[in-house]
Design a protein around this motif. Structure first.
Motif, mmCIF file in Angstrom:
data_model
loop_
_atom_site.group_PDB
_atom_site.id
_atom_site.type_symbol
_atom_site.label_atom_id
_atom_site.label_comp_id
_atom_site.label_asym_id
_atom_site.label_seq_id
_atom_site.Cartn_x
_atom_site.Cartn_y
_atom_site.Cartn_z
ATOM 1 N N THR A 333 63.148 -19.530 -61.851
ATOM 2 C CA THR A 333 62.290 -20.595 -62.816
ATOM 3 C C THR A 333 63.195 -21.437 -63.717
ATOM 4 O O THR A 333 63.930 -20.949 -64.432
ATOM 5 N N HIS A 334 62.643 -22.541 -63.622
ATOM 6 C CA HIS A 334 63.482 -23.391 -64.451
ATOM 7 C C HIS A 334 62.562 -23.907 -65.535
ATOM 8 O O HIS A 334 61.237 -24.380 -65.068
ATOM 9 N N ALA A 335 63.121 -24.107 -66.729
ATOM 10 C CA ALA A 335 62.068 -24.195 -68.044
ATOM 11 C C ALA A 335 62.646 -25.447 -68.819
ATOM 12 O O ALA A 335 63.757 -25.486 -69.149
ATOM 13 N N VAL A 336 61.590 -26.478 -68.742
ATOM 14 C CA VAL A 336 61.900 -27.765 -69.627
ATOM 15 C C VAL A 336 61.110 -27.421 -70.705
ATOM 16 O O VAL A 336 60.015 -27.020 -70.763
ATOM 17 N N PHE A 337 61.879 -27.456 -72.142
ATOM 18 C CA PHE A 337 61.475 -26.947 -73.150
ATOM 19 C C PHE A 337 61.796 -28.036 -74.340
ATOM 20 O O PHE A 337 63.091 -28.014 -74.730
ATOM 21 N N GLY A 338 60.681 -28.200 -75.206
ATOM 22 C CA GLY A 338 60.730 -28.904 -76.613
ATOM 23 C C GLY A 338 59.873 -28.710 -77.492
ATOM 24 O O GLY A 338 58.667 -28.372 -77.186
ATOM 25 N N ALA A 339 60.511 -28.647 -78.803
ATOM 26 C CA ALA A 339 59.376 -27.973 -79.715
ATOM 27 C C ALA A 339 59.658 -28.683 -81.210
ATOM 28 O O ALA A 339 60.751 -29.084 -81.513
ATOM 29 N N MET A 340 58.618 -28.423 -82.072
ATOM 30 C CA MET A 340 58.743 -28.887 -83.351
ATOM 31 C C MET A 340 59.591 -28.121 -84.026
ATOM 32 O O MET A 340 59.832 -26.963 -84.011
ATOM 33 N N ALA A 341 60.424 -28.821 -85.136
ATOM 34 C CA ALA A 341 61.381 -27.834 -85.699
ATOM 35 C C ALA A 341 60.734 -26.804 -86.744
ATOM 36 O O ALA A 341 61.283 -25.903 -87.103
ATOM 37 N N ASP A 342 59.438 -26.807 -86.978
ATOM 38 C CA ASP A 342 58.709 -25.635 -87.701
ATOM 39 C C ASP A 342 58.360 -24.620 -86.924
ATOM 40 O O ASP A 342 57.698 -23.620 -87.123
ATOM 41 N N LYS A 343 58.619 -24.684 -85.635
ATOM 42 C CA LYS A 343 58.181 -23.531 -84.686
ATOM 43 C C LYS A 343 59.216 -22.524 -84.600
ATOM 44 O O LYS A 343 60.445 -22.565 -84.894
ATOM 45 N N ASP A 344 58.852 -21.271 -84.410
ATOM 46 C CA ASP A 344 59.765 -20.031 -84.139
ATOM 47 C C ASP A 344 60.457 -20.052 -82.899
ATOM 48 O O ASP A 344 59.825 -19.216 -81.931
ATOM 49 N N MET A 402 60.907 -36.279 -69.328
ATOM 50 C CA MET A 402 60.751 -36.637 -67.854
ATOM 51 C C MET A 402 62.289 -36.624 -67.477
ATOM 52 O O MET A 402 62.670 -35.926 -66.362
ATOM 53 N N GLN A 403 63.217 -36.881 -68.302
ATOM 54 C CA GLN A 403 64.851 -36.633 -67.676
ATOM 55 C C GLN A 403 64.979 -35.151 -67.485
ATOM 56 O O GLN A 403 66.009 -34.730 -66.415
ATOM 57 N N ALA A 404 64.598 -34.202 -68.264
ATOM 58 C CA ALA A 404 64.859 -32.800 -68.097
ATOM 59 C C ALA A 404 64.042 -32.255 -66.779
ATOM 60 O O ALA A 404 64.717 -31.647 -66.218
ATOM 61 N N LEU A 405 63.139 -32.834 -66.483
ATOM 62 C CA LEU A 405 62.137 -32.553 -65.319
ATOM 63 C C LEU A 405 62.938 -33.202 -64.381
ATOM 64 O O LEU A 405 63.050 -32.129 -63.267
ATOM 65 N N HIS A 406 63.560 -34.284 -64.287
ATOM 66 C CA HIS A 406 64.399 -34.669 -63.192
ATOM 67 C C HIS A 406 65.585 -33.779 -62.725
ATOM 68 O O HIS A 406 65.947 -33.639 -61.757
ATOM 69 N N ALA A 407 66.111 -33.499 -63.859
ATOM 70 C CA ALA A 407 67.117 -32.560 -63.680
ATOM 71 C C ALA A 407 66.938 -31.265 -63.182
ATOM 72 O O ALA A 407 67.620 -30.829 -62.023
ATOM 73 N N ALA A 408 65.653 -30.635 -63.701
ATOM 74 C CA ALA A 408 65.273 -29.578 -63.114
ATOM 75 C C ALA A 408 64.975 -29.525 -61.473
ATOM 76 O O ALA A 408 65.254 -28.775 -60.767
ATOM 77 N N LEU A 409 64.504 -30.742 -61.027
ATOM 78 C CA LEU A 409 63.901 -30.958 -59.761
ATOM 79 C C LEU A 409 65.264 -31.123 -58.886
ATOM 80 O O LEU A 409 65.403 -30.694 -57.904
ATOM 81 N N GLU A 410 66.271 -31.778 -59.555
ATOM 82 C CA GLU A 410 67.775 -31.737 -58.857
ATOM 83 C C GLU A 410 68.081 -30.509 -58.613
ATOM 84 O O GLU A 410 68.841 -30.290 -57.517
ATOM 85 N N ALA A 411 67.834 -29.516 -59.261
ATOM 86 C CA ALA A 411 68.580 -28.232 -59.282
ATOM 87 C C ALA A 411 67.662 -27.249 -58.506
ATOM 88 O O ALA A 411 68.324 -26.231 -57.958
ATOM 89 N N ALA A 412 66.387 -27.470 -58.253
ATOM 90 C CA ALA A 412 65.496 -26.415 -57.938
ATOM 91 C C ALA A 412 65.403 -26.407 -56.351
ATOM 92 O O ALA A 412 65.593 -27.588 -55.618
ATOM 93 N N ASP A 413 65.077 -25.273 -55.788
ATOM 94 C CA ASP A 413 64.686 -25.120 -54.373
ATOM 95 C C ASP A 413 63.337 -25.264 -54.128
ATOM 96 O O ASP A 413 62.604 -25.179 -55.191
ATOM 97 N N PRO A 414 62.835 -25.480 -52.945
ATOM 98 C CA PRO A 414 61.242 -25.808 -52.773
ATOM 99 C C PRO A 414 60.569 -24.493 -53.224
ATOM 100 O O PRO A 414 59.349 -24.829 -53.635
ATOM 101 N N THR A 415 61.145 -23.310 -53.168
ATOM 102 C CA THR A 415 60.516 -21.935 -53.400
ATOM 103 C C THR A 415 60.482 -21.910 -54.859
ATOM 104 O O THR A 415 59.870 -20.847 -55.193
ATOM 105 N N ASP A 416 61.248 -22.381 -55.729
ATOM 106 C CA ASP A 416 61.366 -22.098 -57.073
ATOM 107 C C ASP A 416 60.127 -22.683 -57.821
ATOM 108 O O ASP A 416 59.172 -23.400 -57.471
ATOM 109 N N ARG A 417 60.202 -22.353 -58.973
ATOM 110 C CA ARG A 417 58.981 -22.582 -59.955
ATOM 111 C C ARG A 417 59.736 -23.326 -61.238
ATOM 112 O O ARG A 417 60.651 -23.003 -61.674
ATOM 113 N N ILE A 418 58.982 -24.733 -61.645
ATOM 114 C CA ILE A 418 59.317 -25.435 -62.802
ATOM 115 C C ILE A 418 58.162 -25.393 -63.731
ATOM 116 O O ILE A 418 57.285 -25.414 -63.726
#
Length: 444
Positions: A333-344, A402-418
């Motif tokens: 599982t590849h995770a693209v993650f971004g968040a506001m500074a006030d989140k835990d 989108m850049q993070a997603l493209h990096a995940a796609l580059e690293a992922a196999d077809p059977t993986d999950r993003i």
């Protein structure tokens, strides 16, 4: 009016951003004053929806069922994923930018120098548009809290409170009791108040009793039966309220472990106003089957599997983790993650650590966000306590979702999950070109 009168929605939004020094300034006094000058009022029944999580799903299901019942429905939600206009729908259609312009002008003329925040100004403009749209019903989503949120300038005919958990604590208080008290502020004396949180803090119940609201609680005044969870649409569930019962219902089209709870609150809300807005069982079935809401455990077809979710606090992320667990086996599982500074973010990373093999932290286009490097630093600091060992999990930083997603796609196999999750800016940054249909480098 501004020095030069704005002529487009983007110009009006830029104007709104300059009016008040704070992004959030919780008080109703300014908004009420401007609303009175606007003569703002609704002639149709109004549902107001508050809660920590589940508000968007609840609004979408209310809208879908009422539309299937033949009613003209207006909806206000926030924030948007890609385009501002997404915040307002009339009769199932996103409002056109040009339709909003006269209402921005009216708010500007009525504010008389009042220093409104971006949210307050835009909320008043959208509420004014909805108020003159000859609606049969209006569904309004609270932005933050409830008692002092700009949406609360309108008296709800039925108040709906979804979940109550820890979020926006700088504004709403340090615990569920304080936060529940703020959310309960959307209730009105003598009018229905539906609470779908199975264990609401005592402050919610006490406030309803103090003002004489007609309180409807999950597990007390309405309930459902059926096997929760999974994505098997063939399973059925039933619902029972004070005076109505529905049997043989298909699972809502919205995926996720909490959607039956949200749907139960929706049916309870519709039951409270059934004399003014009669709804047939077929309209309920059709509405639940057809409801759509981008970015809420949205699974995009293709390889690898792509999941989009705006879960951005520990409570929502716990539900997301449960939903991911129920999806079946994926090698990585590849995770693209971004968040506001006030989140835990530490709690979010801790909850997701057992499920994620590779992190792609992303910057977001707002000063309120944590930087990708800050998130990565937090991940490195926490790696030991998270049970993450070097070589098992990787982390990289990226300038945009989108850049993070493209990096995940580059690293992922077809059977993986993003998984793309976190702030609305994170998911919106991927959806801005339309729902992606992407393919891993190993396919085709």
């Amino acid at each position: 009016m501004p020095t030069s009168v704005p002529t487009s929605l983007s110009e009006w939004l830029a104007h709104c951003e300059r009016l008040h020094p704070a992004t959030i300034d919780l008080t109703l006094a300014r908004v009420q004053a401007v609303a009175e000058r606007l003569g703002l009022r609704f002639e149709c029944p109004v549902f107001t929806v508050a809660g920590t999580n589940g508000k968007g799903s609840t609004c979408a299901m209310l809208e879908a069922i009422l539309l299937q019942a033949g009613y003209r429905v207006g909806v206000y939600t926030s924030p948007h994923l890609v385009h501002f206009e997404e915040r307002c729908r009339v009769n199932g259609e996103v409002v056109q930018a040009d339709a909003l312009l006269p209402h921005f002008e009216a708010v500007e003329q009525a504010r008389g120098g009042e220093s409104l925040t971006y949210f307050e100004f835009t909320t008043l403009a959208i509420l004014r548009l909805l108020s003159v749209s000859e609606l049969d019903a209006a569904v309004l989503e609270v932005g933050l809290g409830g008692r002092l949120d700009a949406v609360n300038v309108i008296d709800a005919d039925c108040a709906v409170i979804t979940s109550i958990d820890l979020d926006h604590m700088d504004f709403l208080g340090p615990d569920r009791v304080s936060i529940g008290r703020e959310k309960a502020g959307i209730m009105r004396p003598g009018r229905p108040a539906v609470v779908s949180d199975p264990m609401p803090p005592a402050s919610v119940i006490e406030h309803a009793q103090a003002i004489g609201a007609d309180l409807r609680r999950f597990g007390h005044d309405f309930n459902y039966a059926g096997q929760q969870g999974g994505t098997g649409g063939w399973q059925q569930w039933s619902w029972a309220g004070r005076s109505k019962r529905y049997n043989g219902l298909a699972y809502p089209a919205l995926r996720g472990a909490n959607q039956l709870l949200n749907a139960s609150g929706v049916l309870a809300a519709l039951e409270t106003l059934h004399q003014r807005l009669p709804v047939t069982a077929q309209a309920v079935r059709n509405g639940l089957a057809l409801v759509e809401l981008p970015g809420r455990f949205q699974i995009v077809p293709g390889q690898p599997t792509l999941v989009l979710d705006v879960a951005h606090n520990p409570h929502a992320v716990a539900t997301l983790a449960q939903n991911l667990d129920q999806m079946g086996f994926y090698p990585r599982t590849h995770a693209v993650f971004g968040a506001m500074a006030d989140k835990d973010a530490a709690a979010i990373l801790r909850r997701m650590a057992p499920l994620v093999n590779a992190w792609y932290f992303t910057d977001l286009p707002t000063s309120r966000a944590s930087s990708a490097s800050a998130l990565a630093g937090l991940w490195r600091e926490s790696a030991g306590t998270l049970g993450v060992s070097a070589g098992q999990t990787t982390a990289t930083c990226h300038a945009s979702p989108m850049q993070a997603l493209h990096a995940a796609l580059e690293a992922a196999d077809p059977t993986d999950r993003i998984l793309v999750f976190g702030s609305f800016y994170t998911v919106g940054g991927v959806l801005e070109q339309g729902v992606p249909r992407l393919t891993a480098k190993h396919v085709g």
